[in-house]
Design an enzyme around this catalytic site. Structure first.
Site, PDB file in Angstrom:
ATOM      1  N   ASN A   1       0.686  -1.141  -0.063  1.00 41.59           N
ATOM      2  CA  ASN A   1      -0.132   0.072  -0.098  1.00 41.59           C
ATOM      3  C   ASN A   1       0.646   1.210   0.153  1.00 41.59           C
ATOM      4  O   ASN A   1       0.347   2.200  -0.470  1.00 41.59           O
ATOM      5  CB  ASN A   1      -0.920   0.104   1.140  1.00 41.59           C
ATOM      6  CG  ASN A   1      -0.212  -0.435   2.292  1.00 41.59           C
ATOM      7  OD1 ASN A   1       0.283  -1.375   2.599  1.00 41.59           O
ATOM      8  ND2 ASN A   1      -0.398   0.619   3.406  1.00 41.59           N
TER       9      ASN A   1
ATOM     10  N   CYS B   1      -2.178   4.925   8.308  1.00 45.84           N
ATOM     11  CA  CYS B   1      -1.989   4.420   9.667  1.00 45.84           C
ATOM     12  C   CYS B   1      -1.173   4.733  10.493  1.00 45.84           C
ATOM     13  O   CYS B   1      -1.308   4.782  11.783  1.00 45.84           O
ATOM     14  CB  CYS B   1      -2.428   2.915   9.686  1.00 45.84           C
ATOM     15  SG  CYS B   1      -3.113   2.301   8.349  1.00 45.84           S
TER      16      CYS B   1
HETATM   17  C1  LIG Z   1      -6.311  -0.223   3.465  1.00 42.56           C
HETATM   18  C2  LIG Z   1      -5.963  -1.748   3.661  1.00 42.56           C
HETATM   19  C3  LIG Z   1      -6.044  -2.586   4.582  1.00 42.56           C
HETATM   20  C4  LIG Z   1      -7.101  -2.324   5.596  1.00 42.56           C
HETATM   21  O1  LIG Z   1      -8.603  -2.242   4.934  1.00 42.56           O
HETATM   22  P1  LIG Z   1      -9.852  -1.732   5.884  1.00 42.56           P
HETATM   23  O2  LIG Z   1     -10.903  -2.280   4.974  1.00 42.56           O
HETATM   24  O3  LIG Z   1      -9.736  -0.319   5.975  1.00 42.56           O
HETATM   25  O4  LIG Z   1      -9.718  -2.467   7.121  1.00 42.56           O
HETATM   26  C5  LIG Z   1      -5.422  -3.707   4.735  1.00 42.56           C
HETATM   27  N1  LIG Z   1      -4.593  -4.110   3.763  1.00 42.56           N
HETATM   28  C6  LIG Z   1      -4.231  -3.228   2.898  1.00 42.56           C
HETATM   29  C7  LIG Z   1      -2.901  -3.355   2.007  1.00 42.56           C
HETATM   30  C8  LIG Z   1      -4.730  -1.856   2.710  1.00 42.56           C
HETATM   31  O5  LIG Z   1      -4.400  -1.312   1.764  1.00 42.56           O
END
Ligand SMILES: *Cc1c(COP(=O)(O)O)cnc(C)c1O
Length: 381
Positions: free
Chosen positions: A152, A325
Site C-alpha cells: 500500500n 495508519c
Molecule cells: C487499506 C488496507 C487494509 C485495511 O483495510 P480496511 O478495509 O480499511 O480495514 C489492509 N491491507 C491493505 C494492503 C490495505 O491497503
C-alpha cells in the site's frame, strides 16, 4: 476555498456514484431493508437475494465460487480472521514479512506474544518478497504464509503466483492481502494458488466498513470464527449482514471488473505525465520497484526536504507521508525502513496515489506545485 487535489487513493477512494445509488436502494422503507437472515417473509428473502447477488459479483472479480466469500467489516478484519482463524484451528509456525499492512503485522505480533512462532521476511530493495526467501523460511511445522500482493505504500507487486505454487506443493496454507490489488490487476484465486484472500470495498470505489475474506473450499482450509453469535457466514463470522454495504461492495467490484483494463492504461498515462512533470527536479528518489508496480501509486523521496515541511507547502494537494495508519506517529514509515531506506530518506518520502476521478489537469497542477515548493524549500534552507 477550493478543495485540495485528492492524491491519496491508496488511503481510500470516493464511492462511485453508481455504487451510492445501489446502496441507497437498500436502506429505507420503500427499499430492500430487511434482515437477510429473516426466513419468514419477503423482506428477508429480498435482502438475502441482494446479498447473494453481491457475493457473486465479488466472487467473479477473483474467479472464486460465491460460497467461498465471507463478508467482514473490511480487510483489517479479513486479515485477523484469516491468520488467527487458521492458527487457532491448526497451530504452529507462520511466515510473513516486515512490510505487511499493520493489520497483518500486529496480528502476527499478537500471536507471537502468545507463543506462536513467526518468521519475519525482509523484502528486496525494490519492496518485493522473493520466492527464495519464502522457500528458505519454510519448516516442518509451517502452517501458514501471509503476504500482501500489492504494497500500500510502494505500489510494488509480489509474485504471488510462484510463491503460491511452491506453498501448495509443500502443503502450506497461503493467505494474501489483496486490498490494494483488487481492481488494479487480474485476480484469479485458482491460478494464484491462494487459500485465503483479503478484500476491502473502500479501496475499490465502494463504501468503508465492508470487506470480504475468500476462503478456499477444501477440508485443508479450516478457519476458526473470531466473532461468535448467530452462526452467519457458514459459522465463520457472526453478525447481521449489512445489506446496503454489501450491495455497495458488490456493485463496486462489478464496476472494477468491467473497467480496470482501460482504467489502468489511463492511470499509466497520468503517472508518466506526473513523473515527466517532475523531470526538472534533481535529487528525487523513486521508492519501490520501478517495473513491477501498479500505476496509481508513486512513492518519492526528495533530497534535502522533510516530508512534513513539503506537505505544509503543498496545502492544495492531499497526499500522504508514510502510510495513513502510521502517520499519527513521527516514526519514519516501517515499510520504507524495511526496504533499507536511510532514516533521512524515509523522513523525506511522500506517497502520491491517483485513481478513477483523477484528471490530466490535476496531475499537471500537482507536479508543477511540487517542483515549485521543493525548489523554494531547498533555496531557503
Ligand atoms: C487499506 C488496507 C487494509 C485495511 O483495510 P480496511 O478495509 O480499511 O480495514 C489492509 N491491507 C491493505 C494492503 C490495505 O491497503
Amino acid at each position: 476555498m477550493k478543495k485540495p487535489v485528492y492524491l491519496d487513493y491508496a488511503a481510500t477512494t470516493p464511492v462511485d456514484p453508481l455504487v451510492a445509488e445501489e446502496m441507497a436502494r437498500h436502506l429505507t422503507i420503500d427499499g430492500v431493508f430487511g434482515n437477510p437472515a429473516s426466513r419468514t417473509h419477503g423482506y428477508g428473502w429480498q435482502a438475502e437475494a441482494a446479498v447473494e447477488n453481491a457475493r457473486r459479483q465479488v466472487a467473479e472479480l477473483i474467479h472464486a465460487d460465491p460460497r467461498e466469500i465471507v463478508w467482514t467489516s473490511g480487510a483489517t478484519e479479513s486479515d485477523n480472521l484469516a491468520i488467527k482463524g487458521v492458527v487457532e484451528a491448526s497451530g504452529s509456525h507462520i511466515v510473513t514479512s516486515t512490510i505487511e499492512h499493520k493489520a497483518v503485522v500486529d496480528t502476527c505480533k499478537w500471536l507471537e506474544q502468545r507463543g506462536v512462532e513467526v518468521t519475519w521476511l525482509a523484502p528486496q530493495a525494490d519492496g518485493r518478497i522473493s520466492l527464495e526467501s519464502v522457500a528458505a523460511a519454510l519448516k516442518e511445522n509451517t502452517r501458514l504464509v501471509s503476504l500482501m500482493m500489492v504494497n500500500n505504500e510502494l505500489g510494488c507487486i509480489t509474485d504471488i503466483q510462484s510463491i503460491g505454487a511452491l506453498l501448495r506443493q509443500r502443503g502450506v496454507l497461503f493467505h494474501v492481502d489483496a486490498a490494494q490489488a483488487a481492481g488494479k490487476m487480474p485476480l484469479d484465486v485458482a491460478s494464484l494458488n491462494v487459500d485465503l484472500l483479503s478484500l476491502s470495498a473502500h479501496k475499490v470505489y465502494g463504501p468503508k466498513g465492508i470487506g470480504a475474506l475468500y476462503v478456499r473450499r477444501s477440508p485443508d482450509v479450516q478457519v476458526q470464527a473470531q466473532m461468535h453469535g448467530g452462526g452467519h457466514e457458514r459459522g465463520m463470522r457472526s453478525g447481521t449482514l449489512a445489506t446496503h454495504q454489501i450491495v455497495g461492495m458488490g456493485k463496486a467490484f462489478e464496476l472494477a471488473g468491467k473497467s480496470f483494463e482501460a482504467e489502468m492504461t489511463r492511470l499509466e498515462q497520468l503517472r508518466t505525465k506526473f513523473l515527466d512533470g517532475l523531470g526538472g527536479l534533481e535529487g528525487v528518489h523513486f521508492n519501490g520497484s520501478p517495473e513491477c508496480r501498479v500505476p496509481g501509486i508513486v512513492n518519492l523521496s526528495f533530497e534535502g526536504v522533510e516530508a512534513e515541511s513539503l506537505m505544509l507547502g503543498l496545502r492544495n494537494l492531499a497526499v500522504s507521508s508514510g502510510s495513513a495508519c502510521a502517520s499519527a506517529t513521527v516514526e519514519p514509515s516501517f515499510v520504507l525502513r524495511g526496504i533499507g531506506l536511510s532514516d533521512e530518506l524515509a523522513h523525506r518520502a511522500l506517497r502520491f496515489s491517483f485513481g478513477r476521478f483523477s484528471t490530466h489537469d490535476e496531475i499537471e497542477f500537482a507536479s508543477a506545485q511540487i517542483v515549485d515548493v521543493v525548489t523554494r524549500l531547498r533555496t531557503v534552507r
